[in-house]
Write a protein that holds these residues in place. Structure first.
Motif, PDB file in Angstrom:
ATOM      1  N   TYR A  15       0.754  -1.413  -0.168  1.00  0.00           N
ATOM      2  CA  TYR A  15      -0.354   0.035  -0.240  1.00  0.00           C
ATOM      3  C   TYR A  15       0.914   1.439  -0.169  1.00  0.00           C
ATOM      4  CZ  TYR A  15      -4.156  -2.681   1.198  1.00  0.00           C
ATOM      5  OH  TYR A  15      -5.274  -4.016   1.465  1.00  0.00           O
TER       6      TYR A  15
ATOM      7  N   PRO B 102      -2.175 -15.532 -17.805  1.00  0.00           N
ATOM      8  CA  PRO B 102      -2.760 -16.086 -17.318  1.00  0.00           C
ATOM      9  C   PRO B 102      -3.239 -15.662 -15.435  1.00  0.00           C
ATOM     10  CG  PRO B 102      -0.243 -15.881 -16.432  1.00  0.00           C
ATOM     11  CD  PRO B 102      -1.397 -14.586 -18.329  1.00  0.00           C
ATOM     12  N   ILE B 103      -4.202 -15.925 -14.610  1.00  0.00           N
ATOM     13  CA  ILE B 103      -4.443 -15.349 -13.555  1.00  0.00           C
ATOM     14  C   ILE B 103      -3.809 -15.214 -12.566  1.00  0.00           C
ATOM     15  CG2 ILE B 103      -6.682 -16.281 -11.847  1.00  0.00           C
ATOM     16  CD1 ILE B 103      -7.341 -16.369 -14.905  1.00  0.00           C
ATOM     17  N   GLU B 104      -2.254 -15.786 -12.589  1.00  0.00           N
ATOM     18  CA  GLU B 104      -1.480 -15.181 -11.557  1.00  0.00           C
ATOM     19  C   GLU B 104      -0.196 -14.619 -12.737  1.00  0.00           C
ATOM     20  OE1 GLU B 104       1.840 -17.327 -11.206  1.00  0.00           O
ATOM     21  OE2 GLU B 104       1.918 -17.075  -8.788  1.00  0.00           O
ATOM     22  N   THR B 105      -0.108 -13.604 -12.178  1.00  0.00           N
ATOM     23  CA  THR B 105       0.750 -12.842 -12.609  1.00  0.00           C
ATOM     24  C   THR B 105       2.375 -13.203 -12.437  1.00  0.00           C
ATOM     25  OG1 THR B 105       0.651 -11.090 -10.774  1.00  0.00           O
ATOM     26  CG2 THR B 105      -0.821 -10.447 -12.488  1.00  0.00           C
TER      27      THR B 105
ATOM     28  N   ASP C 191       0.914  -6.053 -10.714  1.00  0.00           N
ATOM     29  CA  ASP C 191      -0.908  -6.543 -10.377  1.00  0.00           C
ATOM     30  C   ASP C 191      -1.481  -6.421 -12.004  1.00  0.00           C
ATOM     31  OD1 ASP C 191      -0.688  -4.536 -11.561  1.00  0.00           O
ATOM     32  OD2 ASP C 191      -1.572  -3.074  -9.999  1.00  0.00           O
ATOM     33  N   ARG C 192      -2.814  -6.752 -12.027  1.00  0.00           N
ATOM     34  CA  ARG C 192      -3.076  -6.793 -12.678  1.00  0.00           C
ATOM     35  C   ARG C 192      -2.662  -5.547 -14.426  1.00  0.00           C
ATOM     36  NH1 ARG C 192      -3.528 -11.543 -15.776  1.00  0.00           N
ATOM     37  NH2 ARG C 192      -4.213 -12.405 -13.401  1.00  0.00           N
TER      38      ARG C 192
ATOM     39  N   PHE D  52      -9.071  -7.302 -17.250  1.00  0.00           N
ATOM     40  CA  PHE D  52     -10.125  -8.024 -17.900  1.00  0.00           C
ATOM     41  C   PHE D  52     -11.374  -7.298 -17.740  1.00  0.00           C
ATOM     42  CE2 PHE D  52      -6.998 -11.499 -15.851  1.00  0.00           C
ATOM     43  CZ  PHE D  52      -6.702 -11.191 -16.539  1.00  0.00           C
ATOM     44  N   ARG D  53     -12.284  -6.143 -17.397  1.00  0.00           N
ATOM     45  CA  ARG D  53     -13.419  -5.829 -17.981  1.00  0.00           C
ATOM     46  C   ARG D  53     -13.311  -5.593 -19.544  1.00  0.00           C
ATOM     47  NH1 ARG D  53     -12.101  -2.642 -13.212  1.00  0.00           N
ATOM     48  NH2 ARG D  53     -13.954  -3.811 -11.634  1.00  0.00           N
TER      49      ARG D  53
ATOM     50  N   LEU E 202      -8.162  -4.012   2.709  1.00  0.00           N
ATOM     51  CA  LEU E 202      -8.965  -5.442   1.709  1.00  0.00           C
ATOM     52  C   LEU E 202      -8.865  -6.967   2.820  1.00  0.00           C
ATOM     53  CD1 LEU E 202      -7.431  -4.689  -2.325  1.00  0.00           C
ATOM     54  CD2 LEU E 202      -9.980  -3.562  -0.238  1.00  0.00           C
TER      55      LEU E 202
ATOM     56  N   ASP F  32      -5.937  -9.129   1.622  1.00  0.00           N
ATOM     57  CA  ASP F  32      -4.784  -9.075   2.160  1.00  0.00           C
ATOM     58  C   ASP F  32      -4.522  -9.575   3.589  1.00  0.00           C
ATOM     59  OD1 ASP F  32      -3.652  -7.468   0.113  1.00  0.00           O
ATOM     60  OD2 ASP F  32      -4.072  -6.024   0.202  1.00  0.00           O
TER      61      ASP F  32
ATOM     62  N   HIS G 192      -6.224 -16.346  -3.468  1.00  0.00           N
ATOM     63  CA  HIS G 192      -5.452 -15.824  -4.415  1.00  0.00           C
ATOM     64  C   HIS G 192      -5.973 -14.158  -4.676  1.00  0.00           C
ATOM     65  CE1 HIS G 192      -3.729 -20.024  -5.107  1.00  0.00           C
ATOM     66  NE2 HIS G 192      -2.856 -20.110  -3.893  1.00  0.00           N
TER      67      HIS G 192
ATOM     68  N   GLY H  98      -5.586 -12.903  -8.413  1.00  0.00           N
ATOM     69  CA  GLY H  98      -5.910 -12.541 -10.057  1.00  0.00           C
ATOM     70  C   GLY H  98      -6.347 -11.201 -10.456  1.00  0.00           C
ATOM     71  N   CYS H  99      -6.463 -10.229 -10.019  1.00  0.00           N
ATOM     72  CA  CYS H  99      -6.797  -9.026 -10.665  1.00  0.00           C
ATOM     73  C   CYS H  99      -6.465  -8.131  -9.466  1.00  0.00           C
ATOM     74  CB  CYS H  99      -8.009  -9.130 -11.916  1.00  0.00           C
ATOM     75  SG  CYS H  99      -9.619  -9.154 -11.124  1.00  0.00           S
ATOM     76  N   GLU H 100      -6.942  -8.613  -8.320  1.00  0.00           N
ATOM     77  CA  GLU H 100      -7.754  -7.269  -7.418  1.00  0.00           C
ATOM     78  C   GLU H 100      -8.814  -6.191  -7.989  1.00  0.00           C
ATOM     79  OE1 GLU H 100      -3.792  -6.145  -4.887  1.00  0.00           O
ATOM     80  OE2 GLU H 100      -2.816  -7.226  -6.529  1.00  0.00           O
ATOM     81  N   GLN H 101      -9.368  -6.323  -9.270  1.00  0.00           N
ATOM     82  CA  GLN H 101     -10.646  -5.330  -9.731  1.00  0.00           C
ATOM     83  C   GLN H 101     -12.057  -6.016  -9.362  1.00  0.00           C
ATOM     84  OE1 GLN H 101      -8.183  -5.682 -13.739  1.00  0.00           O
ATOM     85  NE2 GLN H 101      -7.893  -3.115 -12.939  1.00  0.00           N
ATOM     86  N   GLY H 102     -12.017  -7.781  -8.973  1.00  0.00           N
ATOM     87  CA  GLY H 102     -13.514  -8.042  -8.750  1.00  0.00           C
ATOM     88  C   GLY H 102     -13.663  -8.857 -10.366  1.00  0.00           C
ATOM     89  N   VAL H 103     -12.814  -8.875 -11.067  1.00  0.00           N
ATOM     90  CA  VAL H 103     -13.893  -9.555 -12.208  1.00  0.00           C
ATOM     91  C   VAL H 103     -13.080 -10.914 -12.001  1.00  0.00           C
ATOM     92  CG1 VAL H 103     -13.161  -9.464 -14.728  1.00  0.00           C
ATOM     93  CG2 VAL H 103     -12.768  -7.601 -13.602  1.00  0.00           C
ATOM     94  N   CYS H 104     -12.072 -11.321 -12.126  1.00  0.00           N
ATOM     95  CA  CYS H 104     -11.999 -12.774 -12.030  1.00  0.00           C
ATOM     96  C   CYS H 104     -12.362 -14.100 -11.309  1.00  0.00           C
ATOM     97  CB  CYS H 104     -10.290 -13.095 -12.370  1.00  0.00           C
ATOM     98  SG  CYS H 104      -9.266 -13.203 -10.210  1.00  0.00           S
TER      99      CYS H 104
END
Lengths: 807, 180
Positions: free
Chosen positions: A122, A198-201, A282-283, A726-727, B25, B28, B40, B42-48
């Motif tokens: 953060y 991939p779902i993991e970065t 991050d994504r 992913f949006r 969050l 975290d 896990h 995956g996106c931290e944007q609420g999508v995955c």
């Protein structure tokens, strides 16, 4: 449903069975040890500030406010990072330098301009928001064709042109084949850039010890045991003081081979403060700046055919938008020419490629690695030829297939196809699809004004890559051909316990299971008894890891080699103890006994104890212990000729599949719905049917994404990334997936252990072009021809409108 | 440093009384403060959906919830499923038997989403699974086997309920067993 047809004489016990996956329990319980799970005492957390501009000069960077924030330990700019780490490795011959944090100039949206390490993520992100960067925005090169103009702004001043690489290679007499052709079909096709996602970065944890000048690096990179020296080069650490530790990897699909940006940034942050640092993309980082983007091609293609439909020659002119850097050179084209002529007897090929630099993130590798658009364009040409010549598309393929008696078959570029029976695959696919029923359904729906389509594609999956493809088009390649090896160490302990140590990481495939099956096969023990561990880079387990559909081929070869070496020694030890000739001793069900006369015998543990602690010195050449390292080199590769008229065999294990998707298209909304999907696959000996089915189905669903929804999009003038999450960048969900029916035929490879071929990419290599064919078939009454992927609803509506406007 | 807030939260049956920043969050908090790495991001944007956990029995994206919102709540993560003796939960068993996972990164979210579904709908049909897990992304499997896994889990759990049994221990021999 997945079924395998196999000869009745099959005698293997474990190879070829759906053995349960050894990897599952730790993955199912959250204990797998992904890079994000690595925690070290005193560890800091990294974050990266990225350029909002596609192309800009960095006028100034003010980090003072960020540095003043409590908890912030390090702030690096491109200039200060360059004092700690070197530019990233590149496999191109051209002078295109890339640093993980840009110096003076940013060349794509999302390029790193600064990095922070702080006591938590953060705070690191807060600090990034407090870094002031002044940019002078430069014109963004978005359109690759415009970027080719000699007057265009150059992405790199070190180059004379944005066409970083151009070459025309002819194999066979293309001009003569064009001249004698009865019909030449042409296609202009567009394959847009898509991301592996991939779902993991990607991520790394670096721990620099300034006193010993040594670095320990955890990461989800694949190449820790293939190119550890390349990482050492970036990090300015001597190779024998860099220890790279693998983590369980949350998917890659080609995108995590090197991840040099992440390794470099994390390493630089740790070097700057002498503390462990974790940096996880991050994504937003991953989509914008991980090199996980696939091909971005504009094709101008011609297929020359004789009057009877015989395919004579193929011309592929390609403009490929590589983005801002050229790390893997023209590798995606070296890859594509492993199978440019598909399963067909096409005698000549002209391959004209322009690799163009623009202000986008650079291309990396994504499942298919260049052969994916190659299959797309070829099958589009074949479908078009069938239509224009009035030959049934199935019949046209049949007439041109390489026949079973022609293997091993050398294609014009020099690559070898090992084995196959393409017509049998096609016939079985037609059978399981029940085409008559679908044709009737199509008729019925058309009467209602609905559009059902039946697709068909017969494609190759070259497997077992040789990394020389990255530089094979150069006249003077920077590196020679490589054997792209894989190794396995097997030790049997004093109690008879078998442990295999492998250099390849767990990438989402099943190396532990495969190794377990092979060891079990060789010793006659249960796969569950075999322990498998992953080697860090200090073990010396050379491994190119998963990629190019190679890992089961290579790992089964390495494992069998190591297992047999250890087993042979155990036979000698047992023979000595039992006072027999080693020739007369065999290992059956984990027991060493006289051949054919089970009486006297020794268990694994008895042999193990003797070999470890009670060596009797009967053979002076042999010392105590039971351990073997076996490195399996690529089973069949030959170097290219100097003039590149023959690229040699470099991808000779060739799988094959026929896909028949059934779609329905709504012409009002442009929506394409998959109604059914049929596949017959031939990847040689099927190592593990359940796992192979998983690979094929997963690949097909990525192919559905490629066909219908996935695309990187950039602002036409400012080059801004319009699909940063992913949006906007859509991935297939459960809702887009039909029931996929899969069968296998097996034509074992003559070149590999057990006859296995690769299967990791096949689904995605075939599905996009098969679905394009289905959409064509659906919209034939409307005159639509699909030559651009993905077929988004907007594009489908546009294609229909264009077709309606044509006279 | 922003002011900290008090969060009394039950996670996997254990009560915690924590102080954390208001912006922390839930994901975290679970991963960093409670050392539960199975959830896990995956996106931290609420999508995955990879970070899905159960908050008071409701499937919830832990990357979209502040820990501070959950004072008094009860949370279940993937770590709650298997027994400490290595016994897999029937949902986990079904996922391995049906090959419903490959890289495993999305799997904890799938499992917890499935857990919520199966508590509501004991023997779900394909459409129920698609409804419940349609928003969870998996890049490996193509979903077909995930749907099969969840349906199979329902059958396994129903079988256990009717037999009055607890979940069977899965021995290593069974794990290596060959499926038809």
């Amino acid at each position: 449903m997945s079924t395998v047809e196999r000869p009745a004489a099959e005698t293997r016990r474990w190879v070829g069975q759906s053995v349960a996956r050894k990897e599952d329990p730790k993955l199912l319980t959250g204990r797998a040890g992904f890079i994000g799970d690595v925690v070290l005492p005193g560890m800091l957390h990294g974050a990266v500030l990225r350029s909002p501009h596609a192309h800009a000069r960095i006028v100034s960077i003010d980090t003072s406010e960020a540095e003043a924030l409590p908890g912030v330990v390090v702030v690096l700019t491109g200039a200060t990072a360059a004092e700690l780490v070197d530019p990233m490795p590149a496999f191109c011959a051209e002078p295109v330098e890339q640093r993980a944090i840009a110096v003076d100039r940013v060349r794509f949206p999302g390029e790193a301009v600064a990095a922070v390490a702080a006591t938590d993520r953060y705070i690191a992100e807060d600090a990034c928001a407090r870094i002031r960067v002044e940019y002078e925005v430069l014109p963004a090169l978005v359109d690759p064709v415009a970027a080719m103009d000699p007057s265009a702004t150059r992405v790199h001043e070190t180059l004379d042109s944005n066409v970083v690489f151009h070459r025309t290679l002819d194999w066979g007499d293309v001009d003569a084949d064009l001249a004698r052709a009865h019909t030449i079909v042409r296609s202009s096709a567009r394959w847009h850039r898509m991301g592996a996602h991939p779902i993991e970065t990607a991520g790394a944890v670096a721990s620099w010890d300034p006193f010993s000048q040594s670095m320990t690096m955890w990461s989800n990179s694949n190449f820790i045991n293939f190119l550890p020296w390349a990482f050492a080069g970036i990090l300015r650490v001597s190779t024998n003081r860099l220890r790279m530790i693998p983590c369980t990897v949350g998917g890659s699909f080609g995108s995590k081979h090197l991840i040099t940006k992440v390794v470099s940034i994390t390493g630089a942050l740790s070097k700057a403060c002498g503390r462990p640092v974790q940096y996880l993309e991050d994504r937003a980082d991953n989509v914008a700046a991980n090199d996980n983007v696939g091909c971005d091609r504009i094709y101008d293609a011609e297929l020359a055919l004789a009057e009877d439909g015989e395919m004579l020659g193929l011309v592929l002119r390609i403009i490929d938008d590589y983005g801002a850097y050229f790390q893997f050179a023209h590798g995606q084209h070296g890859n594509a020419v492993a199978q440019p002529v598909g399963p067909y007897r096409i005698g000549s090929l002209r391959y004209d490629v322009s690799c163009v630099l623009t202000n986008k993130v650079q291309q990396g590798f994504f499942r298919g690695a260049g052969a994916d658009p190659g299959n797309f364009i070829l099958e589009r040409l074949v479908d078009k030829a069938a239509l224009e010549m009035g030959i049934d598309r199935v019949e046209l393929r049949r007439r041109n297939f390489i026949r079973p008696d022609q293997f091993p078959y050398k294609i014009p570029t020099g690559n070898i196809y090992d084995s196959g029976d393409y017509e049998a695959v096609l016939d079985r696919a037609l059978e399981i699809a029940g085409l008559d029923r679908w044709r009737a359904e199509q008729e019925r729906l058309r009467a209602e004004g609905r559009y059902l389509g039946i697709g068909l594609a017969s494609c190759q999956e070259r497997s077992g890559y040789n990394a020389s493809e990255w530089w094979s088009f150069y006249d003077e390649p920077p590196l020679p051909a490589t054997s792209t090896p894989e190794s396995c160490k097997i030790d049997v302990d004093a109690m008879g316990g078998v442990r295999a140590t492998i250099g390849c990481p767990l990438w989402g495939n099943s190396p532990e299971t495969v190794v377990g099956q092979v060891v079990a096969e060789e010793f006659g023990i249960d796969p569950s008894a075999v322990s498998v561990v992953y080697a860090d880079s200090t073990i010396g387990a050379i491994s190119a890891g998963p990629g190019g559909s190679r890992v089961t081929i290579m790992l089964s070869g390495a494992t069998r080699g190591a297992a047999r070496t250890v087993k042979d020694k155990m036979i000698r030890v047992a023979a000595s103890a039992m006072e027999m000739d080693p020739e007369d001793v065999e290992c059956v069900d984990g027991v060493f006994r006289a051949k054919g006369a089970p009486g006297t015998s020794m268990t694994m543990a008895e042999v193990g104890m003797k070999a470890h602690l009670f060596h009797d010195g009967t053979d002076e050449a042999e010392s105590s212990g039971l351990v073997a390292v076996y490195t399996y080199d690529h089973p069949y590769f030959t170097p290219p000729s100097a003039d590149r008229s023959d690229l040699g065999a470099f991808y000779p294990m060739v799988s094959h599949a026929c896909h028949i998707p059934i779609v329905e298209v709504d012409p009002e909304t442009g929506e394409v719905t998959l109604r059914a999907y049929y596949v017959v696959n031939d990847c040689g000996t099927v190592m593990n049917p359940a796992l192979v089915e998983g690979q094929v189905v997963g690949g097909i669903v990525q192919g559905i994404g490629a066909a219908l929804m996935e695309e990187y999009s950039y602002g036409a003038t400012d080059g801004a990334l319009e699909t940063p999450t992913f949006r906007e960048y859509l991935l297939p969900s459960m809702h887009e997936v039909p029931e996929i029916v899969l069968e296998h035929l097996e034509t074992p490879s003559p070149f590999t252990t057990y006859g296995v071929k690769g299967v990791g990419e096949g689904g995605r290599l075939v599905a996009p072009t098969a679905i394009a064919s289905a959409v064509d078939d659906a919209l034939r009454p409307l005159g639509v021809w699909v030559d651009e992927l993905p077929m988004t609803p907007e594009r489908v509506v546009g294609m229909i409108a264009d077709a309606q406007r044509r006279p | 440093m922003p002011d900290e807030v008090r969060v009394r939260i039950t996670v996997n049956g254990t009560r915690h009384d924590l102080r954390t920043e208001p912006r922390t969050l839930l994901a975290d908090l679970l991963r960093n403060d409670l050392a539960l790495p199975g959830t896990h991001l995956g996106c931290e944007q609420g999508v995955c959906g990879a970070c899905t956990v159960l908050v008071d029995d409701v499937a919830t994206r832990s990357c979209l919830v502040f820990a501070a919102q959950l004072d008094g709540a009860s949370v279940r993560t993937v770590e709650s499923l298997a027994g400490a003796d290595g016994t897999l939960h029937p949902i986990q068993r079904a996922f391995t038997e049906e090959h419903g996972l490959q890289c495993g990164f999305c799997t904890p979210g799938m499992l917890m989403g499935a857990c919520e579904l199966l508590e509501r709908v004991p023997e779900p049909r394909r459409e129920d699974v698609e409804e419940a897990l349609g928003g969870n992304l998996c890049r490996c499997t193509g979903y077909q086997n995930i749907v099969r896994s969840v349906c199979a889990a329902g059958r396994l759990m129903a079988g256990q309920a009717s037999d009055g049994q607890t979940s069977d221990g899965q021995t290593s021999d069974e794990q290596s067993g060959v499926r038809a």
